[in-house]
Design a protein around this motif. Sequence first.
Motif, mmCIF file in Angstrom:
data_model
loop_
_atom_site.group_PDB
_atom_site.id
_atom_site.type_symbol
_atom_site.label_atom_id
_atom_site.label_comp_id
_atom_site.label_asym_id
_atom_site.label_seq_id
_atom_site.Cartn_x
_atom_site.Cartn_y
_atom_site.Cartn_z
ATOM 1 N N VAL A 1 0.840 -1.196 0.000
ATOM 2 C CA VAL A 1 0.000 0.000 0.000
ATOM 3 C C VAL A 1 0.876 1.248 0.000
ATOM 4 C CG1 VAL A 1 -1.768 1.285 1.260
ATOM 5 C CG2 VAL A 1 -1.857 -1.214 1.199
ATOM 6 N N GLU A 2 1.905 1.251 0.826
ATOM 7 C CA GLU A 2 2.803 2.398 0.872
ATOM 8 C C GLU A 2 3.447 2.650 -0.485
ATOM 9 O OE1 GLU A 2 5.407 1.210 3.991
ATOM 10 O OE2 GLU A 2 4.047 1.856 5.595
ATOM 11 N N ASP A 3 3.665 1.567 -1.225
ATOM 12 C CA ASP A 3 4.236 1.648 -2.576
ATOM 13 C C ASP A 3 3.173 1.950 -3.627
ATOM 14 O OD1 ASP A 3 6.445 1.318 -4.455
ATOM 15 O OD2 ASP A 3 5.489 -0.559 -5.032
ATOM 16 N N GLN A 4 1.923 2.089 -3.183
ATOM 17 C CA GLN A 4 0.787 2.371 -4.065
ATOM 18 C C GLN A 4 0.635 1.318 -5.167
ATOM 19 O OE1 GLN A 4 0.228 6.477 -5.145
ATOM 20 N NE2 GLN A 4 0.970 7.219 -3.186
ATOM 21 N N TYR A 5 0.923 0.044 -4.808
ATOM 22 C CA TYR A 5 0.764 -1.117 -5.694
ATOM 23 C C TYR A 5 1.676 -1.082 -6.923
ATOM 24 C CZ TYR A 5 -3.515 -2.567 -3.157
ATOM 25 O OH TYR A 5 -4.425 -2.984 -2.214
ATOM 26 N N ARG A 6 2.637 -0.194 -6.952
ATOM 27 C CA ARG A 6 3.508 -0.104 -8.133
ATOM 28 C C ARG A 6 4.377 -1.347 -8.297
ATOM 29 N NH1 ARG A 6 3.717 5.724 -6.732
ATOM 30 N NH2 ARG A 6 5.221 5.183 -5.093
ATOM 31 N N SER A 7 4.657 -2.039 -7.198
ATOM 32 C CA SER A 7 5.572 -3.177 -7.257
ATOM 33 C C SER A 7 4.872 -4.516 -7.472
ATOM 34 C CB SER A 7 6.399 -3.240 -5.970
ATOM 35 O OG SER A 7 5.554 -3.401 -4.840
ATOM 36 N N ILE A 8 3.546 -4.525 -7.531
ATOM 37 C CA ILE A 8 2.839 -5.801 -7.701
ATOM 38 C C ILE A 8 2.745 -6.176 -9.177
ATOM 39 C CG2 ILE A 8 1.458 -5.420 -5.616
ATOM 40 C CD1 ILE A 8 -0.946 -4.965 -7.536
ATOM 41 N N SER A 9 2.614 -7.474 -9.434
ATOM 42 C CA SER A 9 2.340 -7.924 -10.795
ATOM 43 C C SER A 9 0.900 -7.549 -11.154
ATOM 44 C CB SER A 9 2.532 -9.437 -10.900
ATOM 45 O OG SER A 9 1.598 -10.111 -10.060
ATOM 46 N N PHE A 10 0.685 -7.244 -12.427
ATOM 47 C CA PHE A 10 -0.661 -6.869 -12.881
ATOM 48 C C PHE A 10 -0.788 -7.303 -14.341
ATOM 49 C CE2 PHE A 10 -4.111 -3.779 -13.909
ATOM 50 C CZ PHE A 10 -4.980 -4.117 -12.884
#
Length: 248
Positions: A164-173
């Motif tokens: 969340v702190e990364d605003q989901y930028r690091s998740i796969s999508f």
Amino acid sequence: MPIKDYFSGHAKIYATFRPDYPNALYDFIYKHLHEKSRAWDCATGNGQVAKHLASMFDEVYATDISNKQLENAVQASNITYSVSSAEHTTFPDNYFDLITVGQALHWFQRELFYKEVMRTAKPNGLLAVWGYAVLSVDESIDELFNKFYTETVGPYWDDARKLVEDQYRSISFPFEEIPAPAFSIAVEWTKQQFAGYLSSWSSTQKFINSNGFNPVDDFITSLKNLWQDDELKNVTFPVFLRLGRIKK
């Protein structure tokens, strides 16, 4: 991996104090839809998102792993609530025009959830996942708040909070992503409302279970010279969105 349910024990607090998402967020998502027949709000919690979807879609299906959360959910004639995990549902194939996840994707087994999205979404349907990051009030309060966030309850956050702190930028999508602007939640709160929101955090509840008292009480006391009891202050949350089109 065990299912993470950090909210059943304080579902009423969660339902009372969680902020609403901005209309601009929904408007942006809706303008990319091809159809508005059925939507699935996954990890619906108190039905906050489902309620909004119900004004746009013919049918809304809202699921959560917590029956306690669903007992506090907003009701509407076209919303069907059920207890279900994000990763395994009984919905038919190719069923939904839109699947939403508000402030919850970080709790999921994401690869399994994405498979369920691919199965249950219609071709060219949408997956919208979003959340809100760390709030801001004003410079003086933010300094004390950030200490409370990182030091007092910081050790009690689940590791998933980093997403969340990364605003989901690091998740796969693994979807055809539609670039989205930044949004924000803006509310006017009393000090008591602010305290209620902080008490709804999973980290705060873990602290209480471990230590036998609510750390929010001492934190709010520390604000006595900065925030009067009956004073309204502007509280802002940055809101982030990842929006993907589902190609089959």
